[in-house]
Design an enzyme around this catalytic site. Structure first.
Site, PDB file in Angstrom:
ATOM      1  CG  ASN A  32      -0.303   0.129   2.530  1.00  0.00           C
ATOM      2  OD1 ASN A  32       0.913   0.284   2.610  1.00  0.00           O
ATOM      3  ND2 ASN A  32      -1.083   0.071   3.599  1.00  0.00           N
ATOM      4  CG  PHE A  80       8.007  -9.161   3.743  1.00  0.00           C
ATOM      5  CD1 PHE A  80       9.016  -9.498   4.630  1.00  0.00           C
ATOM      6  CD2 PHE A  80       8.033  -9.717   2.474  1.00  0.00           C
ATOM      7  CE1 PHE A  80      10.025 -10.366   4.260  1.00  0.00           C
ATOM      8  CE2 PHE A  80       9.046 -10.582   2.086  1.00  0.00           C
ATOM      9  CZ  PHE A  80      10.040 -10.903   2.991  1.00  0.00           C
ATOM     10  CB  SER A 124       9.516  -9.883  15.124  1.00  0.00           C
ATOM     11  OG  SER A 124      10.342  -9.186  16.020  1.00  0.00           O
ATOM     12  CB  THR A 126       9.070  -8.483  18.969  1.00  0.00           C
ATOM     13  OG1 THR A 126       8.599  -7.617  19.976  1.00  0.00           O
ATOM     14  CG2 THR A 126       7.902  -8.963  18.141  1.00  0.00           C
ATOM     15  CE1 TYR A 148       6.244  -5.172  14.489  1.00  0.00           C
ATOM     16  CE2 TYR A 148       7.549  -5.501  16.479  1.00  0.00           C
ATOM     17  CZ  TYR A 148       7.361  -5.690  15.123  1.00  0.00           C
ATOM     18  OH  TYR A 148       8.282  -6.409  14.407  1.00  0.00           O
ATOM     19  CE  LYS A 152       5.818  -8.418  12.631  1.00  0.00           C
ATOM     20  NZ  LYS A 152       5.581  -8.593  11.183  1.00  0.00           N
ATOM     21  CE1 TYR A 176      12.055 -12.608   8.652  1.00  0.00           C
ATOM     22  CE2 TYR A 176      11.181 -10.394   8.885  1.00  0.00           C
ATOM     23  CZ  TYR A 176      11.222 -11.601   8.217  1.00  0.00           C
ATOM     24  OH  TYR A 176      10.444 -11.778   7.117  1.00  0.00           O
ATOM     25  CG  PHE A 177      17.173 -12.749  16.372  1.00  0.00           C
ATOM     26  CD1 PHE A 177      16.470 -13.814  15.799  1.00  0.00           C
ATOM     27  CD2 PHE A 177      17.284 -12.705  17.738  1.00  0.00           C
ATOM     28  CE1 PHE A 177      15.898 -14.819  16.590  1.00  0.00           C
ATOM     29  CE2 PHE A 177      16.727 -13.707  18.539  1.00  0.00           C
ATOM     30  CZ  PHE A 177      16.044 -14.755  17.960  1.00  0.00           C
ATOM     31  CG  ASN A 197      11.811   5.262  17.427  1.00  0.00           C
ATOM     32  OD1 ASN A 197      12.224   6.342  17.820  1.00  0.00           O
ATOM     33  ND2 ASN A 197      10.542   5.046  17.125  1.00  0.00           N
ATOM     34  NE  ARG A 291      14.543   1.355  23.198  1.00  0.00           N
ATOM     35  CZ  ARG A 291      14.798   1.078  21.922  1.00  0.00           C
ATOM     36  NH1 ARG A 291      14.814   2.057  21.023  1.00  0.00           N
ATOM     37  NH2 ARG A 291      15.040  -0.151  21.537  1.00  0.00           N
TER      38      ARG A 291
HETATM   39  N1  UFG Z   1      19.506   1.765  21.150  1.00  0.00           N
HETATM   40  C1  UFG Z   1      20.201   2.830  21.660  1.00  0.00           C
HETATM   41  N2  UFG Z   1      19.962   4.053  21.135  1.00  0.00           N
HETATM   42  C2  UFG Z   1      19.065   4.276  20.135  1.00  0.00           C
HETATM   43  C3  UFG Z   1      18.369   3.168  19.607  1.00  0.00           C
HETATM   44  C4  UFG Z   1      18.611   1.923  20.149  1.00  0.00           C
HETATM   45  O1  UFG Z   1      21.020   2.686  22.568  1.00  0.00           O
HETATM   46  O2  UFG Z   1      18.882   5.421  19.716  1.00  0.00           O
HETATM   47  C5  UFG Z   1      19.774   0.437  21.697  1.00  0.00           C
HETATM   48  C6  UFG Z   1      18.557  -0.164  22.365  1.00  0.00           C
HETATM   49  O3  UFG Z   1      18.477   0.235  23.702  1.00  0.00           O
HETATM   50  C7  UFG Z   1      18.828  -1.646  22.185  1.00  0.00           C
HETATM   51  C8  UFG Z   1      19.609  -1.727  20.882  1.00  0.00           C
HETATM   52  O4  UFG Z   1      20.102  -0.429  20.634  1.00  0.00           O
HETATM   53  O5  UFG Z   1      19.641  -2.079  23.218  1.00  0.00           O
HETATM   54  C9  UFG Z   1      18.767  -2.166  19.704  1.00  0.00           C
HETATM   55  O6  UFG Z   1      17.606  -1.361  19.647  1.00  0.00           O
HETATM   56  P1  UFG Z   1      16.664  -1.319  18.373  1.00  0.00           P
HETATM   57  O7  UFG Z   1      15.568  -0.338  18.656  1.00  0.00           O
HETATM   58  O8  UFG Z   1      17.475  -1.117  17.128  1.00  0.00           O
HETATM   59  O9  UFG Z   1      16.111  -2.809  18.302  1.00  0.00           O
HETATM   60  P2  UFG Z   1      15.288  -3.654  19.371  1.00  0.00           P
HETATM   61  O10 UFG Z   1      16.137  -4.836  19.702  1.00  0.00           O
HETATM   62  O11 UFG Z   1      14.775  -2.839  20.473  1.00  0.00           O
HETATM   63  O12 UFG Z   1      14.005  -4.053  18.524  1.00  0.00           O
HETATM   64  C10 UFG Z   1      14.157  -4.701  17.315  1.00  0.00           C
HETATM   65  C11 UFG Z   1      13.076  -4.239  16.324  1.00  0.00           C
HETATM   66  C12 UFG Z   1      11.739  -4.703  16.747  1.00  0.00           C
HETATM   67  C13 UFG Z   1      11.757  -6.151  17.008  1.00  0.00           C
HETATM   68  C14 UFG Z   1      12.828  -6.502  18.011  1.00  0.00           C
HETATM   69  C15 UFG Z   1      12.942  -7.976  18.204  1.00  0.00           C
HETATM   70  O13 UFG Z   1      13.062  -2.853  16.229  1.00  0.00           O
HETATM   71  O14 UFG Z   1      10.828  -4.451  15.705  1.00  0.00           O
HETATM   72  O15 UFG Z   1      14.077  -6.047  17.538  1.00  0.00           O
HETATM   73  O16 UFG Z   1      13.795  -8.267  19.271  1.00  0.00           O
HETATM   74  F1  UFG Z   1      10.577  -6.555  17.465  1.00  0.00           F
END
Ligand code: UFG
Length: 332
Positions: A32, A80, A124, A126, A148, A152, A176-177, A197, A291
């Protein structure tokens, strides 16, 4: 084989379409375009010399979905399409349930109607919530922390139910990791709408001065340098995992969940230092508090992917950092 790819212009979807075309599959994409651009199809053609059929269509648009499914006979669907921002899902849960869950129900309805039996789902890590121990195996306890993640896990449950009710149905749930990097050409890359983010896009923004510095969320975890551990995986490896899963899904029935990771845990500071070294750049950063909702460590046990799919990740952290930066530079 002719494969229908939902969300095929997105980050992981577009990389998977490239691998499918390179492996001789015919591909039809629908998306979309809520978080991607139609020009991705031109880039895929440039990379592979083949142009997938494309429909701009929302999963919840039944008339549009009928047009997609009546355009060809599909041997399998790779699904996806879905919203994926954790924070947004907390603010707008109904939007996430409507799009991700209701959309998947429409997709499953169409598959039944048009006699398509095989589905690979983009799940995920997650679904493991905050794991009690690492590496996480596919039988580790499941729990989620936000809408979210719940979409999943709910979709996984729906697919398991469908597979046990309908013995002709086959589904592989790929967990996925942390996908990073992009195609080594830099032509297709992560292009999130709005404020990213995730760690790698934030590193890139900090290097470019689009944010003053990277905020590292917590250095007081019980890990080797105090920062969180994740299993970063190159998106091209991830895409190849889908091609391997296609062989499996079309030759088995029932449902199976499979981790797609490297099995190597990497801290935030290790990723940051690799990025600096490989690209010869400085990443400005500061340490802040933890966080909310972050797990100290999440990394995969990858033995099932090896056993069932014959797949393992081949690319390392340096490839991920080099390609992520190249993709960012080439795509503005
Ligand atoms: N982090 C920072 N600063 C930032 C962003 C992230 O220090 O600005 C750290 C987070 O605290 C975390 C690591 O980087 O320790 C990874 O963070 P991400 O947000 O990149 O990834 P996450 O592991 O939190 O989440 C990701 C995906 C989700 C998914 C998840 C599965 O974003 O969609 O992995 O474990 F569900």
């Amino acid at each position: 084989m002719h494969i229908l790819v939902s969300g095929g212009t997105g980050f992981i979807g577009s990389h998977t379409v490239v691998e499918l075309l390179n492996n001789g599959c015919d591909v039809t994409v629908f998306d979309n375009l809520s978080n991607s651009k139609a020009t991705v199809i031109d880039k895929i053609e440039k990379l592979t010399g083949k142009r997938p059929a494309f429909f701009k269509c929302d999963m919840n648009n039944k008339a549009g979905m009928n047009r997609v499914f009546s355009s060809a006979h599909f041997d399998a669907v790779i699904h996806f399409a879905g919203y994926k921002a954790v924070g947004e899902s907390v603010e707008k849960p109904l939007m996430y349930y409507e799009n991700n869950i209701c959309g998947t129900l429409v997709l499953l309805d169409m598959m039944k109607k048009y006699g398509v039996e095989n589905l690979i789902f983009s799940s995920s890590a997650t679904v493991y919530g905050i794991p009690e121990k690492c590496p996480v195996t596919e039988s580790s306890p499941l729990s989620t922390l936000n809408p979210y993640g719940r979409t999943k896990l709910m979709i996984e449950d729906i697919l398991r139910d469908v597979a046990s009710a309908d013995k002709t149905f086959s589904t592989v749930l790929l967990r996925y990791f942390n996908p990073v990097g992009c195609h080594p050409s830099g032509l297709i890359s992560e292009d999130p709408n709005g404020i990213p983010n995730n760690l790698m896009p934030r590193i890139i923004q900090a290097v470019r001065g689009q944010i003053p510095e990277l905020t590292v969320f917590g250095d007081d975890y019980d890990t080797r340098d105090g920062t969180c551990i994740r299993d970063y995986i190159h998106v091209v490896d991830l895409a190849k995992g889908h091609v391997a899963a296609l062989d499996y899904v079309t030759s088995h029935k029932g449902s199976v969940a499979i981790n797609l990771g490297t099995g190597n845990g990497c801290t935030v500071l290790e990723l940051l230092k690799s990025f600096e070294r490989v690209n010869n750049l400085k990443v400005p950063y500061s340490i802040a508090g933890r966080r909310e909702g972050d797990s100290p460590a999440v990394y995969a046990d990858t033995s099932l992917a090896k056993e069932l799919l014959g797949w393992t990740a081949g690319l390392g952290l340096d490839d991920m950092c080099r390609d992520a930066w190249k993709g960012a530079c080439m795509n503005g």
